[in-house]
Design a protein around this motif. Structure first.
Motif, mmCIF file in Angstrom:
data_model
loop_
_atom_site.group_PDB
_atom_site.id
_atom_site.type_symbol
_atom_site.label_atom_id
_atom_site.label_comp_id
_atom_site.label_asym_id
_atom_site.label_seq_id
_atom_site.Cartn_x
_atom_site.Cartn_y
_atom_site.Cartn_z
ATOM 1 N N LYS A 51 0.834 -1.202 0.000
ATOM 2 C CA LYS A 51 0.000 0.000 0.000
ATOM 3 C C LYS A 51 0.875 1.260 0.000
ATOM 4 O O LYS A 51 0.623 2.197 -0.751
ATOM 5 C CB LYS A 51 -0.930 -0.014 1.222
ATOM 6 C CG LYS A 51 -1.749 1.227 1.404
ATOM 7 C CD LYS A 51 -2.792 1.379 0.334
ATOM 8 C CE LYS A 51 -3.683 2.568 0.658
ATOM 9 N NZ LYS A 51 -4.644 2.839 -0.360
ATOM 10 N N LYS A 52 1.928 1.271 0.840
ATOM 11 C CA LYS A 52 2.826 2.430 0.886
ATOM 12 C C LYS A 52 3.538 2.630 -0.445
ATOM 13 O O LYS A 52 3.706 3.760 -0.907
ATOM 14 C CB LYS A 52 3.844 2.265 2.009
ATOM 15 C CG LYS A 52 3.276 2.533 3.369
ATOM 16 C CD LYS A 52 4.354 2.497 4.419
ATOM 17 C CE LYS A 52 3.764 2.787 5.779
ATOM 18 N NZ LYS A 52 4.794 2.853 6.816
ATOM 19 N N GLU A 53 3.967 1.535 -1.072
ATOM 20 C CA GLU A 53 4.636 1.643 -2.370
ATOM 21 C C GLU A 53 3.680 2.180 -3.423
ATOM 22 O O GLU A 53 4.064 2.994 -4.263
ATOM 23 C CB GLU A 53 5.192 0.280 -2.784
ATOM 24 C CG GLU A 53 6.393 -0.148 -1.971
ATOM 25 C CD GLU A 53 6.839 -1.558 -2.281
ATOM 26 O OE1 GLU A 53 6.162 -2.259 -3.079
ATOM 27 O OE2 GLU A 53 7.859 -1.979 -1.717
ATOM 28 N N LYS A 54 2.440 1.746 -3.376
ATOM 29 C CA LYS A 54 1.442 2.217 -4.330
ATOM 30 C C LYS A 54 1.188 3.717 -4.146
ATOM 31 O O LYS A 54 1.098 4.460 -5.120
ATOM 32 C CB LYS A 54 0.145 1.426 -4.138
ATOM 33 C CG LYS A 54 -0.919 1.727 -5.150
ATOM 34 C CD LYS A 54 -2.141 0.852 -4.900
ATOM 35 C CE LYS A 54 -3.268 1.208 -5.830
ATOM 36 N NZ LYS A 54 -4.474 0.438 -5.552
ATOM 37 N N ALA A 96 2.045 6.695 -6.814
ATOM 38 C CA ALA A 96 1.018 7.646 -7.244
ATOM 39 C C ALA A 96 1.496 9.084 -7.056
ATOM 40 O O ALA A 96 1.252 9.950 -7.907
ATOM 41 C CB ALA A 96 -0.285 7.410 -6.481
ATOM 42 N N LYS A 97 2.196 9.346 -5.955
ATOM 43 C CA LYS A 97 2.734 10.687 -5.724
ATOM 44 C C LYS A 97 3.772 11.049 -6.768
ATOM 45 O O LYS A 97 3.806 12.174 -7.261
ATOM 46 C CB LYS A 97 3.352 10.780 -4.327
ATOM 47 C CG LYS A 97 2.359 10.885 -3.210
ATOM 48 C CD LYS A 97 3.071 11.039 -1.882
ATOM 49 C CE LYS A 97 2.100 11.149 -0.733
ATOM 50 N NZ LYS A 97 2.803 11.294 0.554
ATOM 51 N N ILE A 98 4.632 10.089 -7.109
ATOM 52 C CA ILE A 98 5.644 10.327 -8.136
ATOM 53 C C ILE A 98 4.977 10.648 -9.461
ATOM 54 O O ILE A 98 5.344 11.603 -10.148
ATOM 55 C CB ILE A 98 6.584 9.112 -8.273
ATOM 56 C CG1 ILE A 98 7.455 8.980 -7.028
ATOM 57 C CG2 ILE A 98 7.452 9.238 -9.520
ATOM 58 C CD1 ILE A 98 8.224 7.683 -6.963
ATOM 59 N N ALA A 99 3.990 9.848 -9.839
ATOM 60 C CA ALA A 99 3.302 10.070 -11.109
ATOM 61 C C ALA A 99 2.617 11.433 -11.125
ATOM 62 O O ALA A 99 2.662 12.153 -12.127
ATOM 63 C CB ALA A 99 2.286 8.958 -11.350
#
Length: 137
Positions: free
Chosen positions: A73-76, A80-83
């Motif tokens: 979940k944290k990686e997702k 999403a923040k990076i994108a």
């Protein structure tokens, strides 16, 4: 209907607990690993501690699965923040190129810088999360 759109915590996504009834922030869930009709109650506004306690007390073999779910979940969220940041930088750079005519190496530098910043933030969050889990277990 606004209450129904609130995000469901990762622990209630159906892998371990299935939501049987929901009214606002209040939920009644069934553990898929418990053979009985025992149901757990919770309040999404107050957190998911009672669900975690159920796993620790009744199903300690699932602790690794919950830890992996949390990490995923944290990686997702970090991805999403990076994108989102990349889209924003790309959009901002497109505007500046239209007016200034700058070359594309500047754009790649900004994207790389944003990526590195988000990657560092994501790794820091994952490290903090792992330390927190070690203390809890």
């Amino acid at each position: 209907m606004a209450d129904e759109t609130k995000k469901i915590p990762y622990i209630l996504n159906g892998g371990i607990f299935k939501i049987k009834k929901r009214k606002g922030d209040r939920v009644i869930v069934k553990c898929v690993y418990c053979p009985s009709q025992h149901r757990l109650r919770g309040n999404l506004a107050n957190g998911t501690g009672n669900f975690h306690q159920h796993i620790k007390r009744r199903h300690p073999f699932l602790i690794d699965k919950v830890t992996k779910m949390k990490k995923d979940k944290k990686e997702k969220v970090a991805a999403a923040k990076i994108a989102k940041r990349r889209r924003k930088l790309s959009f901002d750079d497109d505007k500046s190129q239209e007016s200034d005519g700058e070359d594309s190496s500047y754009d790649m530098f900004n994207l790389d810088k944003a990526f590195i910043t988000e990657l560092e933030d994501g790794l820091r969050l994952m490290q903090e999360g792992n330390e927190k889990n070690l203390l809890k277990l």
